[in-house]
Motif scaffolding. Sequence first.
Motif, short mmCIF file in Angstrom:
data_model
loop_
_atom_site.label_atom_id
_atom_site.label_comp_id
_atom_site.label_asym_id
_atom_site.label_seq_id
_atom_site.Cartn_x
_atom_site.Cartn_y
_atom_site.Cartn_z
N MET A 189 -12.87 -0.56 -9.79
CA MET A 189 -12.83 -1.21 -8.56
C MET A 189 -14.38 -1.13 -7.82
N ILE A 190 -14.94 0.01 -8.03
CA ILE A 190 -16.30 0.25 -7.58
C ILE A 190 -17.47 -0.76 -8.39
N VAL B 244 -16.23 -4.99 -18.86
CA VAL B 244 -15.19 -5.85 -18.59
C VAL B 244 -15.21 -5.99 -17.09
N ASN B 245 -15.59 -4.68 -16.47
CA ASN B 245 -15.65 -4.59 -14.93
C ASN B 245 -16.44 -5.71 -14.21
N TYR B 246 -17.65 -5.95 -14.85
CA TYR B 246 -18.93 -6.59 -14.21
C TYR B 246 -18.42 -8.18 -14.83
N VAL B 247 -17.95 -8.24 -16.08
CA VAL B 247 -17.74 -9.65 -16.59
C VAL B 247 -16.57 -10.42 -15.56
N LEU B 248 -15.60 -9.73 -15.39
CA LEU B 248 -14.35 -10.23 -14.59
C LEU B 248 -14.82 -10.74 -13.15
N SER B 249 -16.02 -9.88 -12.63
CA SER B 249 -16.35 -10.08 -11.09
C SER B 249 -17.12 -11.35 -11.18
#
Length: 222
Positions: free
Chosen positions: A92-93, A145-150
């Motif tokens: 989430m962060i 994935v956290n950043y790609v999805l953002s």
Amino acid sequence: MRRWLSVVCAMVAIAAIALAITRLGCVAKLLVGASTCAHDAGAAGIAAYALVSTLAAVAFVPQLAFAVPAGFSYGFPVGFAIAYAVTFSSAMIAFALGRGLLRAPLAHRFRGDPRVARIDAAVRARGVLVVVLVRLSPMFPFAAVNYVLSVTRVSWRQYVAGTALGILPITALYVYLGSIADDAVAALRGDRVEAWHVAIAIAVAVAVSVALARLARRACRA
């Protein structure tokens, strides 16, 4: 077929690295010492572990590096609860950073990347399902994935729901492997232990990883 082989090779490499580390006495003693210290510190140890692991995950450290120690330090039930909370909160962060402070540099970094474009198109078509699949598949590293999805058009609702579901199996696997580390080390030392569950866990990990990699690839290409 090549992607399947790459997944298998990655799992074998992880196992080989783990075995190599356990053979280095000084490293093993350091890991055991840190684990014991965290466990003996009680709530303070859990808080310190959670803080360090969350920061590590946001900074692109692989999930394996903080989920396995949770199982080793606290056993499966407690270790899973801690590792799951850390994995979810760090996701989430990172997503919030990607949608806010890091939006411009990430957009520049991934602009024109066909892989990101495929994920974006798949998310628009299938929403939560694609988020779940990329979380499950070892083809897509957790931190990346956290950043790609953002930078895709996934909504917060889809991201939260897909992440909550997608991180469950892999987190459980990593924590379980950590919880049986004592048996693995004992087997390497030549002690008589029932190591069948270690072999089964690794075999299941490889089989599931290959299957999920195929599903994720199909979802992103469709």
